[in-house]
Enzyme design. Structure first.
Site, PDB file in Angstrom:
ATOM      1  N   SER A 435      34.223  25.678  31.337  1.00  0.00           N
ATOM      2  CA  SER A 435      35.086  24.514  31.557  1.00  0.00           C
ATOM      3  C   SER A 435      35.257  23.695  30.288  1.00  0.00           C
ATOM      4  CB  SER A 435      34.497  23.615  32.646  1.00  0.00           C
ATOM      5  OG  SER A 435      33.234  23.120  32.228  1.00  0.00           O
ATOM      6  N   HIS A 456      39.155  29.513  34.729  1.00  0.00           N
ATOM      7  CA  HIS A 456      38.348  28.355  35.097  1.00  0.00           C
ATOM      8  C   HIS A 456      38.563  28.025  36.571  1.00  0.00           C
ATOM      9  CE1 HIS A 456      37.441  23.795  34.780  1.00  0.00           C
ATOM     10  NE2 HIS A 456      36.367  24.476  35.150  1.00  0.00           N
ATOM     11  N   GLU A 468      42.533  27.531  36.239  1.00  0.00           N
ATOM     12  CA  GLU A 468      43.163  27.359  34.930  1.00  0.00           C
ATOM     13  C   GLU A 468      43.044  28.686  34.184  1.00  0.00           C
ATOM     14  OE1 GLU A 468      42.661  22.677  33.800  1.00  0.00           O
ATOM     15  OE2 GLU A 468      40.870  23.921  33.623  1.00  0.00           O
ATOM     16  N   ASN A 506      40.097  18.682  32.842  1.00  0.00           N
ATOM     17  CA  ASN A 506      39.028  17.888  32.228  1.00  0.00           C
ATOM     18  C   ASN A 506      39.531  17.072  31.051  1.00  0.00           C
ATOM     19  OD1 ASN A 506      37.193  18.763  34.077  1.00  0.00           O
ATOM     20  ND2 ASN A 506      36.205  20.261  32.753  1.00  0.00           N
TER      21      ASN A 506
END
Length: 601
Positions: A435, A456, A468, A506
């Site tokens: 991540s 991800h 992702e 993120n």
């Protein structure tokens, strides 16, 4: 000169004047009238006043149809709302709420005129979310009676109201308005006077970063919006929300925030200026980041930037068997996802015992699905039978895809990829679920970097729809096509992004969380008020401090450090309070204490 505001203003603010009868002003007027207040609506435009009356008649009629109001109650609400075009109509008001355009000059003129119209004990409130309440107050005869009252759109539906006190505001005025907000069935939170207050102060920095991400061609508008909706549970993506708010409005708020903070995260992305000056300000003009059916419409229509439905990419490789490396929650969740979709799965851990425990965890997860009626017992048994536990990676010799889900340690991942490179057959796709670490660093540990990609998944993998897909500069086209197609087959939503820290979710989420911590550090607002503001005002399923405690403060700090190291932006430096809590071992729910304390299990 009129007498100063009393320390005990009217306990019941029964008559309220609302100045400015646009969408927000009309909504506030409706809330007040339905809350039993006499409402004086004032707008220089007779058309706006007529439209406000029509809007209130229509909304109350709908409420009657839905049995939320009786005809008698509707009549009473309509009788309590009167409209005027002259400020003199506010003379008898106990409270005046100004919702004029976001122009300091316009608001200043209104407040200075009110000084000679209203009683000395009348409270004056501005609905601004970007201008200085203190500056407006200081230019009046009685700054102690001036405060901010920030409703959210649509006012009848949104529960949050920010009550903004300045250094000049009298406590009695703030207390009276806070009580009124609560009596209206809203949730008041207390904020100090700085641009954006709590909710917008955190929200607009995030929206600005999303605009910058799109402008840099890092990800498509559709993928950015889908990532934040599916990865964070938000009701709207950031670019959709900018179009709804108005790109010109967002730019104005960000300009004010940047002037106060000098934080680069608040410096408006150039694309916001370009779109604003071109008149492409979002839904209200029919075009912003997206194109709409017409001005004011919420219906998005295809344009030159809309992705092709056929994908238009290379043909992928055939995947029938999958190897998953790891024994933790994420590894077992990913193995369950593939097995449920009919793939043969080898679940490998550092020992046979760990692999068996991971498979047993999957068995329990499947049984919960059976108990809830989401899966038949037969389907659960078939899914579990597709998973083969292994205590060695040698069993990956024949898999078509190897997915690692081990600790977030680059050296350990590189060692693993070097092993997989030797074990897996030629043409096998190698994927990392990192991540925050660079995918290309894992790829370079192999002799076939073209076969390496990021996948991800989000926790819990069986429930979360988002993946992702992280393509490096070395990833082959057919590998990218393979993984996107595979995500669809396992009923996940793939979004494309490049190999940089934080990917999409993120990279947008953690600066927002970090800014919330800084807001708390500065004693600007309480922990509970910040969480409440973001849930009620921003539509977040969890407040920032609730989420930080769930994610883990140590994990959050590690991601913040990676983002700061990658982008070198001072605004991304981890908040000192976060570092102090981690150093003290207060890591969130898993330790029983983080930003809040939890009962130990």
């Amino acid at each position: 000169m009129a007498a100063p505001l009393s320390d005990t203003p009217p306990l019941s603010l029964n008559t309220v004047a609302v100045i400015g009868l646009g969408t927000m002003g009309t909504g506030i007027a409706e809330v007040l009238a339905r809350g039993g207040r006499e409402v004086i609506g004032i707008d220089i435009s007779e058309a706006a006043a007529s439209q406000a009356n029509a809007a209130l008649e229509a909304s109350t009629a709908r409420a009657v149809e839905r049995e939320r109001l009786t005809e008698q109650e509707r009549g009473d609400v309509l009788a309590r709302f009167r409209t005027f075009t002259d400020l003199q109509a506010a003379a008898d008001a106990d409270l005046v709420i100004e919702v004029a355009p976001e122009s300091y000059e316009i608001k200043q003129q209104i407040f200075q005129a009110l000084d000679s119209i209203v009683r000395p004990d009348t409270i004056l409130a501005t609905g601004t979310n970007a201008l200085s309440v203190t500056r407006l107050a200081a230019d009046t005869q009685h700054p102690e009676r001036v405060l901010g009252l920030h409703f959210f759109n649509p006012a009848p539906a949104m529960k949050l109201v920010e009550v903004v006190s300045t250094v000049l505001t009298g406590p009695a005025a703030a207390a009276a308005v806070t009580s009124l907000v609560a009596e209206l069935g809203k949730d008041p939170v207390t904020a100090g006077d700085r641009p954006g207050f709590i909710a917008d102060g955190l929200l607009f920095g995030y929206l600005n970063q999303a605009a910058s991400m799109y402008e840099a061609n890092y990800a498509s508008r559709e993928d950015i919006d889908a990532a934040m909706k599916l990865g964070c549970g938000l009701p709207m993506g950031p670019l959709e929300l900018l179009d709804l708010i108005g790109i010109d409005t967002a730019r104005t708020v960000l300009e004010a925030m940047y002037e106060a903070s000098r934080d680069r995260l608040h410096a408006p992305a150039p694309i916001l200026r370009q779109l604003s000056e071109a008149g492409l300000t979002g839904r209200k003009t029919g075009r912003g980041f997206y194109t709409y059916a017409e001005a004011g419409s919420a219906t998005v229509v295809a344009d030159a930037l809309t992705p092709r439905q056929d994908g238009g990419g290379a043909e992928g490789r055939t995947i029938t068997s999958v190897g998953v490396v790891g024994s933790g929650t994420m590894a077992s969740g990913i193995a369950e996802v593939f097995a449920k979709s009919g793939f043969s799965v080898v679940l490998a851990a550092r020992s046979d015992e760990k692999a068996e425990k991971a498979k047993a965890r999957i068995g329990k997860s499947l049984q919960r699905s059976v108990d809830k009626g989401r899966l038949t017992a037969e389907a659960a048994a078939e899914t579990l039978a597709r998973i083969t536990p292994a205590g060695t990676y040698e069993s990956f010799a024949d898999v078509d895809l190897a997915v690692e889900a081990i600790a977030e340690d680059l050296e350990i991942k590189q060692q693993l990829f070097a092993q997989l490179d030797k074990i897996c057959k030629p043409g096998a796709v190698l994927a990392t679920t990192t991540s925050s670490l660079p995918v290309v660093a894992c790829a370079r540990a192999t002799s076939r970097p073209q076969d390496v990609i990021g996948m991800h998944f989000f926790n819990p993998a069986p429930a979360m729809k988002l993946v992702e897909v992280v393509r490096t500069v070395l990833t082959a086209d057919d590998v990218h096509a393979t993984v996107r197609d595979l995500c669809t087959k396992i009923r996940k939503h793939p979004v494309d992004c490049g190999d940089r820290a934080g990917f999409i979710v993120n990279a947008l989420l953690f600066p927002y969380l970090n800014n919330a911590i800084k807001m708390l550090e500065e004693h600007y607002a309480s922990l509970d008020d910040i969480d409440t503001a973001m849930k009620l005002g921003g539509g977040y399923p969890m407040g920032p401090f609730e989420l930080l405690d769930v994610v883990g403060l140590d994990v959050s700090l590690a991601i913040e450090r990676v983002l700061h190291a990658e982008f070198r932006d001072p605004g991304l430096a981890p908040a000192p309070l976060l570092e102090h809590l981690v150093a003290a071992g207060c890591l969130g729910r898993k330790t029983g204490r983080g930003f809040r304390e939890y009962a130990r299990r």
